[in-house]
Design a protein around this motif. Structure first.
Motif, PDB file in Angstrom:
ATOM      1  N   VAL A 116      15.124  10.087  -0.543  1.00 20.21           N
ATOM      2  CA  VAL A 116      16.240   9.160  -0.345  1.00 20.21           C
ATOM      3  C   VAL A 116      17.248   9.715   0.654  1.00 20.21           C
ATOM      4  N   GLU A 117      17.490  11.020   0.610  1.00 22.49           N
ATOM      5  CA  GLU A 117      18.546  11.630   1.417  1.00 22.49           C
ATOM      6  C   GLU A 117      18.321  11.465   2.918  1.00 22.49           C
TER       7      GLU A 117
ATOM      8  N   GLY B  43      -5.324 -10.770   8.934  1.00 23.78           N
ATOM      9  CA  GLY B  43      -4.196 -11.324   9.671  1.00 23.78           C
ATOM     10  C   GLY B  43      -2.869 -10.706   9.306  1.00 23.78           C
ATOM     11  N   ASP B  44      -2.901  -9.657   8.444  1.00 20.34           N
ATOM     12  CA  ASP B  44      -1.673  -8.997   7.985  1.00 20.34           C
ATOM     13  C   ASP B  44      -0.675 -10.021   7.459  1.00 20.34           C
ATOM     14  N   ALA B  45      -1.195 -10.991   6.708  1.00 20.66           N
ATOM     15  CA  ALA B  45      -0.359 -12.096   6.219  1.00 20.66           C
ATOM     16  C   ALA B  45      -0.016 -11.978   4.742  1.00 20.66           C
ATOM     17  N   LEU B  46      -0.438 -10.907   4.094  1.00 21.61           N
ATOM     18  CA  LEU B  46      -0.092 -10.721   2.686  1.00 21.61           C
ATOM     19  C   LEU B  46       1.266 -10.042   2.601  1.00 21.61           C
ATOM     20  N   LYS B  47       2.313 -10.828   2.531  1.00 20.74           N
ATOM     21  CA  LYS B  47       3.676 -10.292   2.501  1.00 20.74           C
ATOM     22  C   LYS B  47       4.248 -10.435   1.090  1.00 20.74           C
ATOM     23  N   MET B  48       3.683  -9.697   0.153  1.00 22.33           N
ATOM     24  CA  MET B  48       4.147  -9.772  -1.234  1.00 22.33           C
ATOM     25  C   MET B  48       5.505  -9.102  -1.379  1.00 22.33           C
ATOM     26  N   GLU B  49       6.283  -9.605  -2.315  1.00 18.17           N
ATOM     27  CA  GLU B  49       7.634  -9.073  -2.503  1.00 18.17           C
ATOM     28  C   GLU B  49       7.585  -7.583  -2.836  1.00 18.17           C
ATOM     29  N   ILE B  50       8.516  -6.842  -2.247  1.00 18.18           N
ATOM     30  CA  ILE B  50       8.567  -5.391  -2.425  1.00 18.18           C
ATOM     31  C   ILE B  50       9.454  -5.039  -3.615  1.00 18.18           C
ATOM     32  N   ILE B  51       8.948  -4.169  -4.457  1.00 16.26           N
ATOM     33  CA  ILE B  51       9.705  -3.710  -5.624  1.00 16.26           C
ATOM     34  C   ILE B  51      10.067  -2.244  -5.411  1.00 16.26           C
ATOM     35  N   PRO B  52      11.340  -1.931  -5.108  1.00 16.00           N
ATOM     36  CA  PRO B  52      11.746  -0.520  -4.964  1.00 16.00           C
ATOM     37  C   PRO B  52      11.767   0.157  -6.327  1.00 16.00           C
ATOM     38  N   ASN B  53      11.170   1.320  -6.419  1.00 20.15           N
ATOM     39  CA  ASN B  53      11.093   2.035  -7.690  1.00 20.15           C
ATOM     40  C   ASN B  53      11.613   3.456  -7.491  1.00 20.15           C
ATOM     41  N   PRO B  54      12.886   3.708  -7.806  1.00 16.70           N
ATOM     42  CA  PRO B  54      13.451   5.046  -7.616  1.00 16.70           C
ATOM     43  C   PRO B  54      12.914   6.033  -8.644  1.00 16.70           C
ATOM     44  N   LYS B  55      12.652   7.254  -8.204  1.00 23.70           N
ATOM     45  CA  LYS B  55      12.155   8.315  -9.070  1.00 23.70           C
ATOM     46  C   LYS B  55      12.886   9.611  -8.733  1.00 23.70           C
ATOM     47  N   GLU B  56      12.571  10.658  -9.497  1.00 24.86           N
ATOM     48  CA  GLU B  56      13.100  11.984  -9.199  1.00 24.86           C
ATOM     49  C   GLU B  56      11.978  13.001  -9.374  1.00 24.86           C
ATOM     50  N   VAL B  57      11.742  13.815  -8.341  1.00 21.81           N
ATOM     51  CA  VAL B  57      10.691  14.831  -8.360  1.00 21.81           C
ATOM     52  C   VAL B  57      11.327  16.185  -8.092  1.00 21.81           C
ATOM     53  N   ASP B  58      11.264  17.079  -9.070  1.00 27.12           N
ATOM     54  CA  ASP B  58      11.840  18.427  -8.938  1.00 27.12           C
ATOM     55  C   ASP B  58      13.300  18.374  -8.485  1.00 27.12           C
ATOM     56  N   GLY B  59      14.039  17.443  -9.064  1.00 27.79           N
ATOM     57  CA  GLY B  59      15.460  17.327  -8.744  1.00 27.79           C
ATOM     58  C   GLY B  59      15.764  16.582  -7.461  1.00 27.79           C
ATOM     59  N   ILE B  60      14.729  16.132  -6.748  1.00 32.77           N
ATOM     60  CA  ILE B  60      14.921  15.404  -5.489  1.00 32.77           C
ATOM     61  C   ILE B  60      14.767  13.904  -5.762  1.00 32.77           C
ATOM     62  N   LYS B  61      15.756  13.127  -5.340  1.00 35.02           N
ATOM     63  CA  LYS B  61      15.680  11.683  -5.512  1.00 35.02           C
ATOM     64  C   LYS B  61      14.748  11.095  -4.463  1.00 35.02           C
ATOM     65  N   VAL B  62      13.748  10.359  -4.951  1.00 36.17           N
ATOM     66  CA  VAL B  62      12.758   9.770  -4.055  1.00 36.17           C
ATOM     67  C   VAL B  62      12.644   8.284  -4.341  1.00 36.17           C
ATOM     68  N   LEU B  63      12.017   7.590  -3.407  1.00 31.50           N
ATOM     69  CA  LEU B  63      11.830   6.146  -3.539  1.00 31.50           C
ATOM     70  C   LEU B  63      10.368   5.826  -3.283  1.00 31.50           C
ATOM     71  N   GLN B  64       9.803   4.978  -4.142  1.00 32.05           N
ATOM     72  CA  GLN B  64       8.460   4.476  -3.886  1.00 32.05           C
ATOM     73  C   GLN B  64       8.528   2.952  -3.854  1.00 32.05           C
ATOM     74  N   LEU B  65       7.869   2.374  -2.870  1.00 33.01           N
ATOM     75  CA  LEU B  65       7.873   0.929  -2.669  1.00 33.01           C
ATOM     76  C   LEU B  65       6.553   0.365  -3.165  1.00 33.01           C
ATOM     77  N   GLU B  66       6.629  -0.659  -4.009  1.00 33.30           N
ATOM     78  CA  GLU B  66       5.438  -1.202  -4.636  1.00 33.30           C
ATOM     79  C   GLU B  66       5.368  -2.712  -4.442  1.00 33.30           C
ATOM     80  N   THR B  67       4.175  -3.263  -4.607  1.00 34.22           N
ATOM     81  CA  THR B  67       3.994  -4.711  -4.641  1.00 34.22           C
ATOM     82  C   THR B  67       3.160  -5.060  -5.864  1.00 34.22           C
ATOM     83  N   ALA B  68       3.317  -6.282  -6.341  1.00 32.36           N
ATOM     84  CA  ALA B  68       2.589  -6.728  -7.527  1.00 32.36           C
ATOM     85  C   ALA B  68       1.624  -7.845  -7.156  1.00 32.36           C
ATOM     86  N   ALA B  69       0.423  -7.788  -7.592  1.00 33.46           N
ATOM     87  CA  ALA B  69      -0.553  -8.843  -7.348  1.00 33.46           C
ATOM     88  C   ALA B  69      -0.226 -10.070  -8.200  1.00 33.46           C
ATOM     89  N   GLY B  70       0.325 -10.078  -8.724  1.00 32.58           N
ATOM     90  CA  GLY B  70       0.617 -11.329  -9.443  1.00 32.58           C
ATOM     91  C   GLY B  70       1.869 -11.154 -10.254  1.00 32.58           C
TER      92      GLY B  70
END
Length: 406
Positions: free
Chosen positions: A152-153, A292-319
């Motif tokens: 994140v930083e 066609g790179d046309a699958l633009k599913m909504e992005i779900i930001p999922n904040p985490k912490e690894v060894d004291g470092i704040k990180v972000l992972q971006l996910e999508t849901a199939a349904g």
């Protein structure tokens, strides 16, 4: 669902430029994964991910087709069944590693009942359906993408900062199943075999079975996508739901709802349906949209912490695992126990002491009977003996002794 071209601010464009250079040095992932990751981050920076308040949504109370309307279509004979099955492939999402439950492998290998795992029962279910086709099941596997977590930083990928262990990577949600199916080569192979539809479901959902009436309806009407939804109960309050948002039908997950609206999202009165994650998708449509790179599913930001470092992972849901006598097991299929008079499922809330599979199993000498149970909430250091039948709801303020016999 297609989207307009991404528009980045100069600062964000610089972030992407630097990120591309960092990601290019990561040898642990393929070029397709690198490209998919950069595209995902670019979309994230160029638009605001959906973060709906309940007031912003229009609920879809009468959306879609009622399953009962499919029953009249036709009665299946062996020949019709074989024609349908020849066009279908079943894809089971193996799920996460279940680390929060204390597992070191995929949830599909957790024992459900009588020594059988989720995977065992899935195979048995398909074998029963395929008895009309007189053919053996072919099982293929492929891996979904792995993306680097973002620090994140400074918005750099965590592996490029020296952390190259498993915690530096993440799977980008089950929405990734479609590009991964294509990138693995499996999609092209299935199309070459004449397959037309894929039924996607979670491996730990034993209620997700091939329904020929649904498949027949999709083929006859040339539908490209179908999501199975069901009325939400108290046991499903965290499940995603379908909404109309800014004129578009979208899936709303609990992770997209601000904290102050979560309780409202969980309301079974306002949000009456939830996504079972049972999806039926046309394979040619997947091929067309991925290419066609046309699958633009909504992005779900999922904040985490690894060894004291704040990180972000971006996910999508199939349904849930069914281990009690609330359901009976026959030929790999779970069916409602007719002895249960109440049509609703009991509401069961077990405390953190039951969270990990090993702890859960150790706290029950045998799984209690819950046929007549309406509600149960357990907190604290509670252990259950063998041969227990649960019927009553213990009211707030009640004091339970160290040992209870009824």
């Amino acid at each position: 669902m297609a989207a307009a071209a991404a528009t980045l601010s100069p600062a964000d464009a610089e972030k992407i430029s630097v990120l591309k250079s960092d990601v290019a040095t990561l040898n642990q992932i393929s070029e397709n994964e690198k490209s998919g990751f950069i595209n995902l981050v670019t979309r994230y920076l160029s638009s605001n991910p959906v973060s709906c308040t309940v007031d912003q949504t229009s609920l879809l109370l009468n959306y879609g087709l009622c399953y009962a309307d499919l029953l009249w279509l036709f009665l299946f004979d062996a020949a019709e069944t074989k024609k349908l099955l020849d066009k279908l492939v079943v894809l089971k999402l193996n799920g996460g590693l279940g680390t929060t439950m204390g597992c070191t492998g995929p949830k599909s290998v957790i024992e459900v009942r009588n020594g059988l795992t989720f995977l065992d029962l899935i195979v048995i279910q398909i074998e029963i359906v395929e008895k009309y086709a007189n053919s053996k099941i072919e099982i293929h596997t492929f891996n979904q993408s792995q993306y680097p977590r973002l620090v994140v930083e400074d918005f750099k990928p965590l592996p490029s900062k020296g952390n190259t262990g498993k915690d530096a990577w993440y799977p980008p949600g089950h929405g990734d199943v479609f590009p991964s199916l294509k990138n693995s080569g499996k999609l092209d192979a299935l199309l070459s075999q004449g397959k037309e539809y894929v039924f996607v479901a979670n491996s730990d959902n034993l209620g997700a079975v091939v329904d020929l009436k649904i498949l027949n309806h999709l083929i006859r009407n040339k539908n490209e996508y179908c999501m199975e939804v069901t009325p939400k109960t108290l046991a499903d309050v965290k499940g995603g739901t379908l909404i109309s948002y800014e004129g578009k039908v979208q899936l709303l997950e609990i992770a997209q709802v601000p904290d102050e609206h979560v309780n409202e999202f969980k309301s079974i009165e306002k949000f009456k349906i939830f996504n079972t994650n049972n999806l039926w998708v046309n394979l040619k449509a997947i091929d067309r949209l991925v290419q066609g790179d046309a699958l633009k599913m909504e992005i779900i930001p999922n904040p985490k912490e690894v060894d004291g470092i704040k990180v972000l992972q971006l996910e999508t849901a199939a349904g849930a695992a069914i281990r009690s006598d609330l359901y009976t097991l026959s030929d790999g299929f779970v069916t409602r126990n007719p002895a249960r008079a109440n049509p609703a499922n009991p509401s069961i809330d077990l405390g953190p002491e039951f969270k990990k599979v090993a702890n859960f199993l150790s706290r029950f000498k045998s799984i209690p009977s819950i046929i007549n149970l309406d509600s149960l909430k357990v907190t604290g250091d509670v252990w259950f003996g063998a041969g227990i039948t649960l019927k009553l709801e213990i009211l707030d303020g009640a004091v339970i002794a160290d040992k209870v016999t009824c």
